[in-house]
Design a protein around this motif. Structure first.
Motif, PDB file in Angstrom:
ATOM      1  N   LEU A  71      39.587  43.765  39.284  1.00 35.40           N
ATOM      2  CA  LEU A  71      39.812  42.317  39.376  1.00 35.40           C
ATOM      3  C   LEU A  71      39.671  41.839  40.808  1.00 35.40           C
ATOM      4  O   LEU A  71      40.118  42.500  41.730  1.00 35.40           O
ATOM      5  CB  LEU A  71      41.228  41.973  38.901  1.00 35.40           C
TER       6      LEU A  71
ATOM      7  N   LYS B  71      40.139  48.021  34.293  1.00 38.05           N
ATOM      8  CA  LYS B  71      39.343  46.868  34.731  1.00 38.05           C
ATOM      9  C   LYS B  71      39.634  46.543  36.188  1.00 38.05           C
ATOM     10  O   LYS B  71      40.773  46.541  36.626  1.00 38.05           O
ATOM     11  CB  LYS B  71      39.636  45.646  33.862  1.00 38.05           C
TER      12      LYS B  71
ATOM     13  N   VAL C 114      32.746  43.432  39.020  1.00 39.14           N
ATOM     14  CA  VAL C 114      33.403  42.237  39.549  1.00 39.14           C
ATOM     15  C   VAL C 114      32.337  41.317  40.112  1.00 39.14           C
ATOM     16  O   VAL C 114      31.387  41.761  40.758  1.00 39.14           O
ATOM     17  CB  VAL C 114      34.427  42.619  40.656  1.00 39.14           C
TER      18      VAL C 114
ATOM     19  N   THR D 222      45.470  39.036  40.821  1.00 40.56           N
ATOM     20  CA  THR D 222      46.153  38.187  39.851  1.00 40.56           C
ATOM     21  C   THR D 222      47.396  38.905  39.350  1.00 40.56           C
ATOM     22  O   THR D 222      47.619  40.068  39.707  1.00 40.56           O
ATOM     23  CB  THR D 222      45.204  37.840  38.683  1.00 40.56           C
TER      24      THR D 222
ATOM     25  N   CYS E 244      46.259  41.412  33.862  1.00 41.18           N
ATOM     26  CA  CYS E 244      44.893  41.831  33.572  1.00 41.18           C
ATOM     27  C   CYS E 244      44.313  40.936  32.477  1.00 41.18           C
ATOM     28  O   CYS E 244      44.904  40.809  31.403  1.00 41.18           O
ATOM     29  CB  CYS E 244      44.873  43.289  33.119  1.00 41.18           C
TER      30      CYS E 244
END
Length: 142
Positions: free
Chosen positions: A41, A39, A95, A45, A48
């Motif tokens: 992002l 994934k 995204v 961050t 996940c």
């Protein structure tokens, strides 16, 4: 009618340093890719949201996407200059980025192609804190 995208007053230097890079090829947004599930992002961050992994690697985001939605802001705190356009851009890596949007509001359309661009620093902003926006892709321009 065309609106100028204002600079972010007192921009968060961590956001600029951590999420935006400038190079000879222009400006790029920096996010992450989960090494476990793949994934993408943005912004970066620590975990996940898809698989809860902390096995993340920095990755540059695509510089083109499509306009998901937008709004014209007519009232804002000082020293922002109104009106200006903000919106969401869907990137090809799944995204969605919240950003200032360039171009005339009456020419904007859902799903139109847009491209990331740097906005010239002014009002005492430094080159180390480059503001950005997504603007409509001009037909015939690469």
């Amino acid at each position: 009618m065309t609106f100028d995208t204002p600079l972010i007053p007192s921009a968060n230097p961590r956001l600029s340093a951590d999420h935006v890079r400038t190079a000879g090829t222009g400006i790029r947004l920096v996010g992450q890719t989960c090494k476990d599930c793949g994934k993408s992002l943005f912004p970066r961050t620590g975990v996940c949201p898809a698989c809860q992994s902390v096995n993340l690697a920095d990755s540059e985001m695509p510089d083109e996407g499509v306009l998901y939605s937008w709004s014209v802001v007519h009232v804002a705190p000082k020293p922002w200059t109104t009106p200006y356009v903000i919106g969401y851009v869907d990137l090809p890596n799944q995204v969605r980025v919240f950003s200032h949007i360039g171009g005339a509001p009456d020419s904007l359309r859902v799903d139109m192609p847009v491209r990331l661009e740097a906005v010239a620093a002014a009002h005492g902003e430094t080159a180390g804190q480059p503001p950005f926006r997504f603007s409509p892709v001009q037909k015939g321009v690469l």
